[in-house]
Design an enzyme around this catalytic site. Structure first.
Site, PDB file in Angstrom:
ATOM      1  N   HIS A  22      -4.281   1.161   9.161  1.00 14.17           N
ATOM      2  CA  HIS A  22      -4.104  -0.009  10.033  1.00 14.17           C
ATOM      3  C   HIS A  22      -3.140   0.265  11.204  1.00 14.17           C
ATOM      4  O   HIS A  22      -2.400  -0.621  11.623  1.00 14.17           O
ATOM      5  CB  HIS A  22      -3.618  -1.212   9.195  1.00 14.17           C
ATOM      6  N   HIS A  41       4.812  -6.241   8.278  1.00 14.32           N
ATOM      7  CA  HIS A  41       5.756  -5.264   8.855  1.00 14.32           C
ATOM      8  C   HIS A  41       6.891  -5.961   9.588  1.00 14.32           C
ATOM      9  O   HIS A  41       7.212  -5.633  10.734  1.00 14.32           O
ATOM     10  CB  HIS A  41       5.042  -4.344   9.842  1.00 14.32           C
ATOM     11  N   HIS A  56       1.786   9.037   5.657  1.00 18.30           N
ATOM     12  CA  HIS A  56       2.522   9.019   6.926  1.00 18.30           C
ATOM     13  C   HIS A  56       3.974   8.634   6.693  1.00 18.30           C
ATOM     14  O   HIS A  56       4.309   7.965   5.732  1.00 18.30           O
ATOM     15  CB  HIS A  56       1.873   8.144   8.002  1.00 18.30           C
ATOM     16  N   GLU A 102       1.918   2.613   1.506  1.00 17.43           N
ATOM     17  CA  GLU A 102       0.874   1.600   1.767  1.00 17.43           C
ATOM     18  C   GLU A 102      -0.386   1.851   0.940  1.00 17.43           C
ATOM     19  O   GLU A 102      -1.253   0.979   0.849  1.00 17.43           O
ATOM     20  CB  GLU A 102       0.533   1.571   3.258  1.00 17.43           C
TER      21      GLU A 102
END
Ligand code: DHB
Ligand code: FE
Length: 278
Positions: free
Chosen positions: A12, A59, A191, A238
Site C-alpha cells: 500500500h 499510519h 520494508h 504489515e
C-alpha cells in the site's frame, strides 16, 4: 448467509497513489507493478463481491502513538479520506455499511476479541491505494475498515492475527445477508523506512511467506514479532494484515494470481489473489 469469497493482499505504498494521480501507470518504473492488477480485476469481474472488508494499519492519521488500539473496526455509512502527510490528493468518501460493521463488532466481541468500535474513521493510503488499484474507476461497494496495530509496540503476534482473522471470517459468515464478501489485506512485504536498516528488503523471506500463506499459514504463526521484524523490517510487520485476511478465508484456498516486484519506493511489493474453496 454472507460468504467470504476470497482475499486480495497487496502492498500500500503512498508513491503508488501519487503515480495513479499523475497517470504514470505505463512508465517503465511502474508498468511491472501496475500491469499485475489486470489479472486481479479480471478475477473481481467474475467473482462479483458485494462488500469489501479492508484489513490495514493506520499510519498516524486516525490513531497516534498516544492512543493505539490493537484491533479496531469502523462502524459508519461513510469514510472520509485525508492526507496524513504524503501529499496525495484527497479522494471522495468511501461507502460503509454501519449495520454490517456492528454485526462484525458484536460477533468479534462475543468471540473474545474486544475490538475498538469507531463511528468515524478517517482512512489513509493503506485503505485507499489498494481500493484504487482494484477499482481504478472508484470503488462503489460498501467497505468495512479493520485496523490492526502494526506500528507501535506491543504488536499482536502473527498467531494472534491468524486467530483474529478466523474470528473475522466467522463474523462475516454469520451475517444474515446474501453478500459475497471480499477481504482485502494491505501492506508489506519486507520494508524498513528508517533507522540503520532503512531500505532493508528480504526477497527470500517474502517469497517464503507468499508460498506458506496459501496452504500453511499456521507456519507463519510461529514467528515472534521480534523475528518478524528481523526478517521483514520494521514496516514489514504489515504482513500481519495479510495474515488476518488469509485467516478470514476457510482452511483451503486456491491461489488465483500473484506478483512480486522489488522495489516500489522502499518496499518489496507483493500481491496475491486467493479464492476460498468452501
Ligand atoms: C512506504 C511504504 C509503506 O508501507 C508506507 O506506509 C509508507 C511508505 C514506502 O516504501 O515508501
Ligand atoms: Fe505502510
Amino acid at each position: 448467509m454472507a460468504r467470504v469469497i476470497g482475499a486480495v493482499t497487496t502492498s500500500h505504498v503512498p508513491a503508488i497513489g501519487a503515480a495513479i494521480a499523475k497517470g504514470r501507470q505505463e512508465d517503465p518504473y511502474w508498468k511491472p507493478f501496475f500491469s499485475a492488477f489486470g489479472k486481479a480485476r479480471e478475477w473481481l469481474a467474475q467473482a462479483k463481491p458485494d462488500a469489501v472488508v479492508v484489513v490495514y494499519n493506520d499510519h498516524g492519521l486516525q490513531f497516534f502513538l498516544d492512543k493505539m488500539p490493537t484491533f479496531a473496526l469502523g462502524a459508519a455509512d461513510e469514510y472520509c479520506n485525508a492526507d496524513e502527510g504524503w501529499g496525495l490528493p484527497t479522494l471522495a468518501p468511501f461507502r460503509g455499511d454501519a449495520a454490517f460493521s456492528w454485526h462484525l463488532i458484536e460477533s468479534l466481541v462475543a468471540d473474545e476479541f474486544d475490538v475498538t468500535s469507531c463511528q468515524e474513521v478517517l482512512v489513509d493510503h493503506a485503505f485507499t491505494v489498494p481500493l484504487q488499484l482494484l477499482w481504478p474507476e472508484g470503488c462503489r461497494l460498501p467497505t468495512v475498515p479493520v485496523m490492526v496495530n502494526t506500528v507501535q509496540s506491543p504488536l499482536p503476534s502473527p498467531a494472534r492475527c491468524l486467530k483474529f482473522g478466523r474470528a473475522l471470517g466467522r463474523a462475516i459468515e454469520s451475517w444474515p445477508g446474501e453478500q459475497r464478501v471480499l477481504v482485502l489485506g494491505t501492506g508489506g512485504l519486507s520494508h524498513q523506512l528508517d533507522g540503520p536498516r532503512a531500505g532493508f528488503i528480504n526477497r527470500d523471506f517474502d517469497l517464503m511467506c507468499m508460498a506458506k500463506i496459501v496452504e500453511a499459514p499456521e507456519a507463519l504463526g510461529r514467528y515472534s514479532i521480534a523475528e518478524l521484524v528481523e526478517q521483514a523490517g520494521t514496516q514489514g510487520a504489515e504482513l500481519l494484515n495479510w495474515l488476518v485476511a488469509r485467516a478470514a478465508l476457510g482452511g483451503r484456498v486456491s491461489r488465483v494470481h500473484s506478483n512480486y516486484h522489488v522495489p516500489i519506493s522502499n518496499t518489496a511489493s507483493g500481491m496475491m489473489v486467493l479464492e476460498n474453496s468452501i
